[in-house]
Enzyme design. Structure first.
Site, short mmCIF file in Angstrom:
data_model
loop_
_atom_site.label_atom_id
_atom_site.label_comp_id
_atom_site.label_asym_id
_atom_site.label_seq_id
_atom_site.Cartn_x
_atom_site.Cartn_y
_atom_site.Cartn_z
N CYS A 1 -4.34 -1.92 -2.68
CA CYS A 1 -5.69 -1.35 -2.57
C CYS A 1 -5.89 -0.14 -3.48
O CYS A 1 -7.02 0.26 -3.70
CB CYS A 1 -5.99 -1.01 -1.12
SG CYS A 1 -4.95 0.29 -0.44
N ASP B 1 0.89 -1.17 0.00
CA ASP B 1 0.00 0.00 0.00
C ASP B 1 0.92 1.21 0.00
O ASP B 1 2.12 1.09 0.28
CB ASP B 1 -0.90 -0.04 1.26
CG ASP B 1 -1.83 1.16 1.38
OD1 ASP B 1 -2.14 1.79 0.34
OD2 ASP B 1 -2.23 1.49 2.51
N1 NVA Z 1 -3.40 3.51 3.67
C1 NVA Z 1 -4.04 4.32 2.64
C2 NVA Z 1 -5.18 3.58 2.01
C3 NVA Z 1 -5.83 4.30 0.85
C4 NVA Z 1 -7.03 3.60 0.29
C5 NVA Z 1 -4.50 5.63 3.25
O1 NVA Z 1 -5.05 5.61 4.36
O2 NVA Z 1 -4.32 6.66 2.62
#
Ligand code: NVA
Length: 304
Positions: free
Chosen positions: A263, A223
């Protein structure tokens, strides 16, 4: 009243039930009209969005409902008026409230006062709709989740890491999260995941070395290194996170059939190489599509 505020709001059996329903809804997208009326679903964004807004709006429409998109910048929840007052107001207009916000305490307060089910569309601590979509995607590509190993590489203190720990453990997976020093998961969440895993035959651990985490994994996940709200740390993070970049080298350490997940939004050349993201083992577009199917399932399930 049931809510979906964090992954462990569903027992392992309930998670399986929701995933089965999601698969059925994917096969027959217009077959269930759980929001017929149309019932209104309030969908509030305090942070940036693309997939979440699109998939909730499309999914609510397919269920026969009306997606009421609320701009958090206009609503100024907690500033212009209290979260409790907003909850009381929206709970009288909508059948479900979906909220993307910052601290988990905000959505807990919404749920306490809304009088209708509340769904977490990402907080600083969890992103449970995304992990449901990912479990459906793993089922589709690898046939099952039980007994498989998932390695999350990157910011192990992030919402995604926490949600993989809890949801992967519930799905009977061996979850390894890995990140640099100072980016370990919340110990209470790791402990909860281990407790859940003890009942499902899975496991949950923090692994300091990226290579060790990737070794033999069936699913390799990353991510962004810079979650929303952490933008001021961007430069520092780019340096310390480099060994956790999901590239061909780490993919090669995984199982021969390993899939790569993200994601999105993805930053090619940062947390993932273009070669992996755009390569044959990437399932990221299926993950993005599956958001709609699992969210339709959780909305339908909560209203039952
Ligand atoms: N960890 C990331 C996920 C984005 C869908 C965020 O919180 O920005």
């Amino acid at each position: 009243m049931r809510h979906f505020l964090r992954d462990d709001d569903l027992t392992p059996a309930e998670q399986a039930e929701v995933l089965d329903l999601a698969a059925a809804l994917k096969a027959d997208p217009y077959g269930v009209k759980s929001l017929a009326g149309p019932k209104t679903v309030a969908i509030i964004f305090d942070k940036a969005t693309l997939r979440t807004q699109a998939s909730f709006a499309a999914g609510v429409a397919e269920l026969g409902g009306y997606p009421m998109i609320v701009d958090g910048n206009l609503a100024q929840i907690g500033t212009r008026e209290s979260i409790a007052d907003v909850a009381r107001v929206l709970g009288r207009q909508a059948s479900v409230i979906v909220w993307r916000t910052a601290d988990q305490s905000r959505i807990d307060e919404m749920a306490a006062y809304a009088g209708v089910p509340v769904v977490n569309a990402l907080t600083d601590q969890f992103h449970p709709c995304q992990t449901l979509a990912d479990l459906l995607t793993i089922r589709e590509h690898l046939g099952a989740t039980t007994g498989l190993t998932m390695a999350f590489l990157g910011d192990a203190a992030s919402n995604m890491s926490h949600s993989y720990l809890l949801s992967g453990a519930a799905a009977g997976m061996h979850v390894r999260v890995s990140g640099p020093d100072g980016y370990e998961p919340d110990p209470a969440i790791l402990a909860k995941a281990q407790q859940v895993a003890a009942g499902t035959g899975g496991s949950a651990s923090f692994v300091a070395e990226a290579k060790q985490a990737a070794e033999g994994a069936d699913v390799l996940i990353t991510d962004t290194w810079v979650s929303m709200g952490k933008e001021q740390e961007k430069a520092d993070r780019a340096e310390v996170f480099q060994p956790w970049q999901l590239g061909a080298d780490l993919m090669a350490l995984g199982a021969p059939h390993a899939i790569a997940m993200h994601c999105l939004p993805a930053y090619r050349g940062k947390e993932i190489t273009a070669e992996v993201l755009d390569g044959p083992r990437s399932v990221v577009w299926d993950e993005a599509e599956n958001r709609r199917h699992v969210q339709k399932a959780i909305l339908t399930w909560l209203l039952r």
